[in-house]
Enzyme design. Structure first.
Site, PDB file in Angstrom:
ATOM      1  N   CYS A   1      51.073  37.973  32.830  1.00 50.02           N
ATOM      2  CA  CYS A   1      52.035  38.391  31.799  1.00 50.02           C
ATOM      3  C   CYS A   1      51.913  37.478  30.578  1.00 50.02           C
ATOM      4  O   CYS A   1      51.667  36.284  30.714  1.00 50.02           O
ATOM      5  CB  CYS A   1      53.459  38.277  32.325  1.00 50.02           C
ATOM      6  SG  CYS A   1      53.675  39.118  33.860  1.00 50.02           S
TER       7      CYS A   1
ATOM      8  N   THR B   1      44.237  43.492  36.871  1.00 49.58           N
ATOM      9  CA  THR B   1      43.375  44.419  36.115  1.00 49.58           C
ATOM     10  C   THR B   1      42.569  43.705  35.029  1.00 49.58           C
ATOM     11  O   THR B   1      42.948  42.639  34.538  1.00 49.58           O
ATOM     12  CB  THR B   1      44.241  45.502  35.452  1.00 49.58           C
ATOM     13  OG1 THR B   1      45.260  44.847  34.691  1.00 49.58           O
ATOM     14  CG2 THR B   1      44.876  46.409  36.482  1.00 49.58           C
TER      15      THR B   1
ATOM     16  N   GLY C   1      40.602  50.391  39.746  1.00 49.90           N
ATOM     17  CA  GLY C   1      39.873  51.476  40.404  1.00 49.90           C
ATOM     18  C   GLY C   1      38.504  51.025  40.864  1.00 49.90           C
ATOM     19  O   GLY C   1      38.082  49.887  40.619  1.00 49.90           O
TER      20      GLY C   1
HETATM   21  C1  SIN Z   1      50.168  44.023  35.417  1.00 53.86           C
HETATM   22  O1  SIN Z   1      49.095  44.618  35.511  1.00 53.86           O
HETATM   23  O2  SIN Z   1      50.221  42.812  35.666  1.00 53.86           O
HETATM   24  C2  SIN Z   1      51.424  44.733  34.958  1.00 53.86           C
HETATM   25  C3  SIN Z   1      51.222  46.163  34.737  1.00 53.86           C
HETATM   26  C4  SIN Z   1      52.265  46.712  33.806  1.00 53.86           C
HETATM   27  O3  SIN Z   1      53.359  47.096  34.248  1.00 53.86           O
HETATM   28  O4  SIN Z   1      51.993  46.802  32.596  1.00 53.86           O
END
Ligand code: SIN
Length: 303
Positions: free
Chosen positions: A129, A192, A216
């Protein structure tokens, strides 16, 4: 049937398969499809201190062999989670992992303190974050900020603490070592990969946020590589994720060094994916006459 049970930081999992944070909500939609007790654990949607409605749509798009999202941490806030969702989850006979996703150190500490007073089994701290007090760079992109947030959250809770790492870094092993030294009991990876998709007809990014996190099966080999490197760099258990969509993928991730796996994007194309993965792992282990899944952890034989 092989023994699929694993123990991570003293917590017993009946099998190593855990739906990843953000793809399974709080399990309510899925418990209509199969008993949640089949799962090794559940990582809940990242919680912030107050409710968030998330980013503007479009915020999810399909890409070749995966997806890209910028949901923006939509969630009802920690108090709603503790009062309304957690009591239901705690009846499901599976390990519940509460994911924390704050945008300041203080916010993460406050959420961890609140969770410490609950029965939740484990906490997963998402350090991908943006740190709003430090110009928006993600906590997990520098060793100093990753170490700092981990050590502050560590002080706020006695629960087993998993730190979820971002792959959008030069050296994920350095970040893993930094959070280990700050008191993390485990690391989970990979979150991700930052990506972008443009609609060539409109010349606009398909996501309103322009960029988003890619997941994915397209990212699976990257995840395996990072899990392997990290498992060889730290002395705490590694939970592997990133593009796992079959039992064979889960076995491969565990051979790379993961003690358990999380399943993300695959659940969007097949909600039964975690259950199928558990069955496929069992079949593969039986076919090789392997009695316990623990035998395969880190068993890759490097050239
Ligand atoms: C995340 O991938 O850490 C959060 C995904 C999101 O809710 O934007």
């Amino acid at each position: 049937m092989a023994d699929l049970s694993v123990n991570i930081c003293g917590v017993e999992f009946k099998n190593p398969v855990i739906p990843a944070s953000g793809v399974f909500g709080y399990g309510r939609e899925y418990e209509e499809l199969f008993p949640l007790s089949k799962l090794g654990g559940i990582a809940t949607k990242g919680t912030t201190i107050t409710k968030r409605t998330g980013n503007l749509s479009p915020r999810i798009a399909e890409i070749s062999s995966g997806m890209i999202n910028s949901v923006g941490l939509q969630n009802p806030g920690i108090d709603y989670f503790i009062d309304t969702e957690l009591p239901n989850l705690m009846t499901k006979d599976t390990v519940i992992i509460a994911n924390i996703a704050g945008s300041t150190v203080d916010e993460c500490v406050e959420i961890a303190r609140k969770l410490d007073n609950t029965d939740v089994h484990m906490i997963e701290l998402n350090i991908s974050c943006p740190n709003v007090k430090q110009g928006g760079a993600a906590f997990g992109t520098s060793c100093t900020s990753a170490e700092n947030i981990t050590s502050e959250v560590r002080k706020a809770t006695k629960k087993p603490l998993i730190v979820k790492l971002s792959p959008n870094v030069t050296s994920i092993t350095d970040i893993a070592k930094a959070v280990e030294s700050a008191g993390a009991d485990s690391v989970s990876l990979i979150n991700t990969l930052l990506g972008m998709k443009i609609d060539i007809n409109t010349r606009r990014p398909v996501l309103k946020n322009n960029v988003g996190g890619m997941s994915g099966s397209a990212i699976f080999p990257l995840a395996v590589r990072m899990v392997w490197q990290t498992a060889n760099a730290v002395n705490i258990p590694v939970i592997g994720m990133g593009g796992i969509s079959s039992g064979k993928d889960a076995i491969e991730m565990m051979m790379a060094g993961a003690s358990a796996v999380q399943v993300g994007a695959a659940i969007f194309t097949d909600p039964y994916a975690p259950v199928k993965i558990i069955d496929e792992m069992n079949e593969w282990l039986d076919s090789k006459n392997i009695k316990s899944v623990n035998e395969i952890v880190g068993s890759v034989e490097i050239w």
